[in-house]
Design an enzyme around this catalytic site. Structure first.
Site, PDB file in Angstrom:
ATOM      1  N   GLU A   1     -19.149  -5.203 -36.258  1.00  0.00           N
ATOM      2  CA  GLU A   1     -19.008  -5.528 -37.806  1.00  0.00           C
ATOM      3  C   GLU A   1     -20.147  -4.688 -38.376  1.00  0.00           C
ATOM      4  O   GLU A   1     -19.772  -4.393 -39.720  1.00  0.00           O
ATOM      5  CB  GLU A   1     -18.916  -7.186 -37.753  1.00  0.00           C
ATOM      6  CG  GLU A   1     -17.670  -7.665 -37.035  1.00  0.00           C
ATOM      7  CD  GLU A   1     -16.537  -6.916 -37.637  1.00  0.00           C
ATOM      8  OE1 GLU A   1     -16.432  -6.515 -38.696  1.00  0.00           O
ATOM      9  OE2 GLU A   1     -15.443  -7.276 -36.779  1.00  0.00           O
TER      10      GLU A   1
ATOM     11  N   HIS B   1     -13.145   0.123 -38.485  1.00  0.00           N
ATOM     12  CA  HIS B   1     -13.240  -0.081 -37.135  1.00  0.00           C
ATOM     13  C   HIS B   1     -12.349   0.933 -36.039  1.00  0.00           C
ATOM     14  O   HIS B   1     -12.773   0.643 -34.915  1.00  0.00           O
ATOM     15  CB  HIS B   1     -12.393  -1.403 -36.820  1.00  0.00           C
ATOM     16  CG  HIS B   1     -13.250  -2.696 -37.270  1.00  0.00           C
ATOM     17  ND1 HIS B   1     -14.417  -2.962 -36.436  1.00  0.00           N
ATOM     18  CD2 HIS B   1     -13.031  -3.674 -38.059  1.00  0.00           C
ATOM     19  CE1 HIS B   1     -14.787  -4.209 -37.091  1.00  0.00           C
ATOM     20  NE2 HIS B   1     -14.148  -4.445 -37.907  1.00  0.00           N
TER      21      HIS B   1
ATOM     22  N   HIS C   1     -12.240  -1.147 -44.363  1.00  0.00           N
ATOM     23  CA  HIS C   1     -12.995  -1.965 -43.553  1.00  0.00           C
ATOM     24  C   HIS C   1     -12.326  -1.815 -42.126  1.00  0.00           C
ATOM     25  O   HIS C   1     -12.836  -1.494 -41.200  1.00  0.00           O
ATOM     26  CB  HIS C   1     -13.374  -3.520 -43.643  1.00  0.00           C
ATOM     27  CG  HIS C   1     -14.148  -4.106 -42.740  1.00  0.00           C
ATOM     28  ND1 HIS C   1     -15.443  -4.551 -42.796  1.00  0.00           N
ATOM     29  CD2 HIS C   1     -13.640  -4.691 -41.630  1.00  0.00           C
ATOM     30  CE1 HIS C   1     -15.986  -5.094 -41.815  1.00  0.00           C
ATOM     31  NE2 HIS C   1     -14.663  -5.437 -41.010  1.00  0.00           N
ATOM     32  N   GLU C   2     -11.016  -2.357 -42.140  1.00  0.00           N
ATOM     33  CA  GLU C   2     -10.298  -2.233 -40.891  1.00  0.00           C
ATOM     34  C   GLU C   2     -10.133  -0.813 -40.436  1.00  0.00           C
ATOM     35  O   GLU C   2     -10.144  -0.672 -38.991  1.00  0.00           O
ATOM     36  CB  GLU C   2      -9.035  -3.077 -40.974  1.00  0.00           C
ATOM     37  CG  GLU C   2      -9.121  -4.452 -41.561  1.00  0.00           C
ATOM     38  CD  GLU C   2     -10.057  -5.319 -40.882  1.00  0.00           C
ATOM     39  OE1 GLU C   2     -10.315  -5.159 -39.851  1.00  0.00           O
ATOM     40  OE2 GLU C   2     -10.565  -6.282 -41.451  1.00  0.00           O
TER      41      GLU C   2
ATOM     42  N   ASP D   1     -16.492 -17.374 -31.778  1.00  0.00           N
ATOM     43  CA  ASP D   1     -16.370 -17.325 -33.060  1.00  0.00           C
ATOM     44  C   ASP D   1     -17.708 -17.735 -33.863  1.00  0.00           C
ATOM     45  O   ASP D   1     -17.852 -17.236 -34.966  1.00  0.00           O
ATOM     46  CB  ASP D   1     -15.290 -18.558 -33.369  1.00  0.00           C
ATOM     47  CG  ASP D   1     -14.034 -17.955 -33.900  1.00  0.00           C
ATOM     48  OD1 ASP D   1     -13.729 -16.705 -33.643  1.00  0.00           O
ATOM     49  OD2 ASP D   1     -13.521 -18.607 -34.493  1.00  0.00           O
TER      50      ASP D   1
ATOM     51  N   GLU E   1      -8.262  -5.348 -36.943  1.00  0.00           N
ATOM     52  CA  GLU E   1      -8.220  -3.860 -36.869  1.00  0.00           C
ATOM     53  C   GLU E   1      -7.383  -3.569 -35.525  1.00  0.00           C
ATOM     54  O   GLU E   1      -7.805  -2.693 -34.934  1.00  0.00           O
ATOM     55  CB  GLU E   1      -9.639  -3.395 -36.657  1.00  0.00           C
ATOM     56  CG  GLU E   1     -10.405  -3.983 -35.516  1.00  0.00           C
ATOM     57  CD  GLU E   1     -11.359  -5.154 -35.664  1.00  0.00           C
ATOM     58  OE1 GLU E   1     -10.670  -6.086 -36.467  1.00  0.00           O
ATOM     59  OE2 GLU E   1     -12.344  -5.416 -34.980  1.00  0.00           O
TER      60      GLU E   1
ATOM     61  N   GLN F   1      -2.872 -13.273 -32.683  1.00  0.00           N
ATOM     62  CA  GLN F   1      -4.473 -12.763 -33.262  1.00  0.00           C
ATOM     63  C   GLN F   1      -5.290 -13.174 -31.662  1.00  0.00           C
ATOM     64  O   GLN F   1      -5.447 -13.987 -31.278  1.00  0.00           O
ATOM     65  CB  GLN F   1      -4.911 -13.802 -34.049  1.00  0.00           C
ATOM     66  CG  GLN F   1      -6.542 -13.822 -34.417  1.00  0.00           C
ATOM     67  CD  GLN F   1      -6.969 -12.427 -35.165  1.00  0.00           C
ATOM     68  OE1 GLN F   1      -6.426 -11.704 -35.645  1.00  0.00           O
ATOM     69  NE2 GLN F   1      -8.040 -12.028 -34.202  1.00  0.00           N
TER      70      GLN F   1
ATOM     71  N   TYR G   1     -22.316  -9.084 -39.847  1.00  0.00           N
ATOM     72  CA  TYR G   1     -21.529  -7.993 -40.690  1.00  0.00           C
ATOM     73  C   TYR G   1     -22.835  -7.407 -42.044  1.00  0.00           C
ATOM     74  O   TYR G   1     -22.986  -6.226 -42.034  1.00  0.00           O
ATOM     75  CB  TYR G   1     -20.857  -8.610 -41.686  1.00  0.00           C
ATOM     76  CG  TYR G   1     -19.366  -9.236 -41.066  1.00  0.00           C
ATOM     77  CD1 TYR G   1     -19.358 -10.052 -40.031  1.00  0.00           C
ATOM     78  CD2 TYR G   1     -18.203  -8.483 -41.322  1.00  0.00           C
ATOM     79  CE1 TYR G   1     -18.144 -10.547 -39.574  1.00  0.00           C
ATOM     80  CE2 TYR G   1     -16.933  -8.855 -40.657  1.00  0.00           C
ATOM     81  CZ  TYR G   1     -16.903  -9.852 -39.773  1.00  0.00           C
ATOM     82  OH  TYR G   1     -15.900 -10.118 -39.298  1.00  0.00           O
TER      83      TYR G   1
ATOM     84  N   LYS H   1     -11.518 -17.804 -44.284  1.00  0.00           N
ATOM     85  CA  LYS H   1     -12.734 -17.450 -45.561  1.00  0.00           C
ATOM     86  C   LYS H   1     -12.728 -18.359 -46.831  1.00  0.00           C
ATOM     87  O   LYS H   1     -13.540 -18.547 -47.307  1.00  0.00           O
ATOM     88  CB  LYS H   1     -12.772 -15.948 -45.655  1.00  0.00           C
ATOM     89  CG  LYS H   1     -13.769 -15.597 -46.432  1.00  0.00           C
ATOM     90  CD  LYS H   1     -13.787 -14.098 -46.915  1.00  0.00           C
ATOM     91  CE  LYS H   1     -13.402 -14.029 -48.212  1.00  0.00           C
ATOM     92  NZ  LYS H   1     -13.429 -12.679 -48.863  1.00  0.00           N
TER      93      LYS H   1
END
Ligand code: BES
Ligand code: ZN
Length: 621
Positions: A340, A321, A317-318, A395, A293, A161, A403, A576
């Site tokens: 975002e 991107h 969503h992805e 972050d 993404e 990631q 968003y 999340k």
């Protein structure tokens, strides 16, 4: 005087023609002429020396949890510059050569969030830098999974990631979103596994474990990604498909059967998809995000595989991107809303095109509810679209502000000029800035020049972008489907029994709205009634489970369903879901349960999740 003016005019015209002829060439070399914006989250000094292409030759060793090999860079050095500075964190740098000659490199002071600068002596003529290195077993970008953490339970798994600044923990690199490179890679994995990247990918195992990749479009470093596991591929459309472990491939392909339609809808809105294929890899449940993404290959959580295709907005969503973020990229993490906010807006337009206005309205309404809560909870300065994250972990900018406030800003613009003009504007914006980075300031200038001034409208841009909270002209989307749900919720709260509520044809989002409408003051008997009628505790839908457990914990019913909450938290690593559930337990008398569950679950989590949760527990003590 007059003649000098004429000469000047003639020269200008000649220049203009010369520029026209060069237009295509200028486009090709766009990245070479990009002015770099100061990025406080990277040590790189790209105006002095910048990478243009990366070639990786790596081996993944699961026994010692280490990636090792070489990163070879093509570089361009400015006049008078004598150093190439890369970001590195937790890396073992073994050897560096410049154009074939070994050089003495230096590693600077270690900073907790940013890592350390790797300085390499170069000259204006330097062309190629080869770095031999290895990662640490605790590299934050990497999660090495034991077989028990996979669906198949037989083979290990690895995924990376990169966003926001973790790529530097597995590749020494100029880790700033304002810098772009093309890349190729050779990756050696165990022979019975398959490797895939954010690049051209294999569609089957080759028996050697060694795979080659190419990413020919220039991308920012946070989009370099790798996954290795017992993978299978299944096509779902002419340029779309799914990767997952074999036991899940059929259910993933079923769930994501609309991907090709999504790509077509997206193209119809904002222009051609520029990345050739669009595939998704459904990862093991410890993946810390819903989706990431990575170009050509979105990384996704298995928690969207609900069995009824109800959580596929995440794929929209992805995919979005691929324009907002991957094609036009936030220049720094302070400009994160450009990635975002635009993507949430675009996602909603894709969902509307595929499933209709009433469906998209439910998504937007849920987003707005989250936005209002975030504005209440956050420090005022963190509710600006344009952020100041200097010295902080980027972050921290990953909130509903970027968003949802971002998306609502675009909705406000759409409402102001009308959909047709707004769509034409966005399409031109993506096209005019493709494969470039974008600052907030540059976007504002482009918005004024290309949308607001030509249409003679003035809006409170500064208040939206540089001011706190929600401006008065923030659009509020209403949803009739949610209004119907609210009515049932009110009746239930007032004493109606769960079994007699009108819930026919409710989809996941209606159920989520219903659960979120429940006050924490419900009686235990009412919670039991809901659970008996609708089976929330044992729902097969991870979103519904998470929303229900949160309500249960705050309301006091959580103690009765601890085993279900525990198994959810031990299995799922999506941040999340984790943060709200652990916070709820800490805040409402279940701190001991929270600690005990975390102790068992933490080894299953990616660093992104356990870093956040370690902080949460430290503050709770
Ligand atoms: N790019 C983000 C994920 C991200 C942001 C990772 C910042 C690291 C730092 C991704 O596109 C995203 O937004 N994912 C969301 C899902 C989406 C539907 C809102 C998520 O993971 O929850
Ligand atoms: Zn996103």
């Amino acid at each position: 005087m007059k003649s000098t003016l004429n000469i000047f005019l003639l020269a200008s015209i000649a220049l203009l023609f010369a520029n026209c002829n060069n237009e295509t060439k200028n486009e090709e070399t766009a990245t070479e002429t990009t002015e770099h914006i100061m990025d406080t989250h990277s040590y790189a000094q790209p105006d002095k020396a910048v990478m243009t292409h990366l070639s990786l030759d790596l081996k993944a060793d699961f026994a010692i949890k280490q990636i090792s090999g070489t990163a070879t860079y093509d570089i361009r050095v400015a006049e008078g510059a004598d150093q190439l500075i890369l970001d590195s964190k937790d890396l073992d740098i073994q050897k560096v050569t410049v154009d074939g000659k070994e050089v003495a490199f230096t590693l600077g002071e270690v900073k907790e969030i940013f890592g350390q600068p790797l300085s390499i002596p170069v000259s204006e003529k330097s062309k190629k830098v080869v770095i031999t290195y290895a990662t640490s077993p605790s590299a934050e970008a990497l999660q090495w999974l034991n077989p028990s953490q996979t669906a198949g339970k037989v083979y290990p798994y690895l995924f990376t990631q990169g966003q926001a600044i973790l790529t530097r923990t597995w590749i020494p690199i100029q880790d700033s979103p304002g810098i772009r490179i093309t890349y190729d890679a050779k990756v050696a994995a165990p022979e019975n596994l398959m490797a895939v990247m954010s690049a051209s990918n294999p569609q089957g195992k080759n028996g050697t474990g060694v795979y080659s990749f190419k990413m020919e479009q220039p991308i920012p470093p946070y989009l370099i990604a790798l996954a290795i596991g017992d993978l299978e591929f299944k096509s779902v459309g002419k340029r779309t498909g799914v990767y997952s472990e074999p036991s899940m491939i059929a259910s993933c392909a079923f769930e994501l059967s609309d991907m090709e339609n999504m790509v077509e809808a997206a193209e119809a809105l904002y222009g051609p998809y520029k990345w050739d294929r669009y595939d998704v890899i459904v990862l093991p449940p410890s993946f810390p995000f819903g989706g990431m993404e990575n170009p050509r290959l979105t990384f996704a959580t298995p928690t969207i595989i609900a069995g009824d295709k109800s959580l596929v907005a995440l794929i929209a969503h992805e995919l979005a991107h691929s324009w907002s973020g991957n094609l036009v990229t936030n220049a720094t993490w302070n400009d994160f809303w450009l990635n975002e906010g635009f993507t949430v807006y675009f996602e909603s337009r894709i969902m509307e095109a595929l499933y209709g206005k009433s469906y998209a309205a439910m998504l937007t309404s849920l987003g707005y509810q989250g936005l209002v809560e975030s504005v209440e909870d956050l420090d005022e300065k963190d509710t600006h679209l344009f952020l100041d994250l200097a010295g902080r972990n980027p972050d921290d900018g990953m909130t509903d502000i970027a968003y949802e406030k971002g998306a609502h800003f675009l909705m406000m613009l759409e409402n102001t000029v009308g959909r047709q003009k707004f769509d034409a504007f966005l399409k031109a914006y993506f096209n005019d800035h493709q494969f470039q980075s974008m600052t907030t300031e540059k976007f504002v200038a482009y918005l004024k020049a290309n949308l607001l001034e030509p249409n003679g409208v003035e809006v409170n841009i500064d208040e939206w972008i540089y001011g706190p909270g929600l401006p008065d002209n923030c659009p509020v989307v209403s949803s009739e489907r949610f209004d119907a749900v609210s009515e049932q919720a009110t009746a239930f709260i007032a004493g109606k029994s769960a079994a007699t509520l009108k819930t026919e044809a409710w989809t996941t989002h209606e159920w989520l709205h219903f659960i979120k409408a429940m006050p924490y003051t419900l009686a235990i008997g009412q919670m039991e009634d809901l659970d008996k009628a609708f089976g929330f505790t044992n729902s097969g839908n991870r979103e519904i489970q998470a929303a229900w457990y949160k309500l249960a914990i705050y309301q006091g019913y959580g103690k009765k369903i601890v085993p279900a909450i525990r198994s959810f938290l031990v299995e799922v690593g999506r941040r999340k879901f984790l943060t709200p559930l652990y916070s709820a337990m800490i805040e409402s008398g279940m701190k001991d349960e929270a600690k005990s569950i975390y102790q068992e679950a933490r080894p299953n989590y990616h660093s992104v999740s356990y870093n956040t949760l370690d902080d949460l527990f430290a503050k709770a003590n």
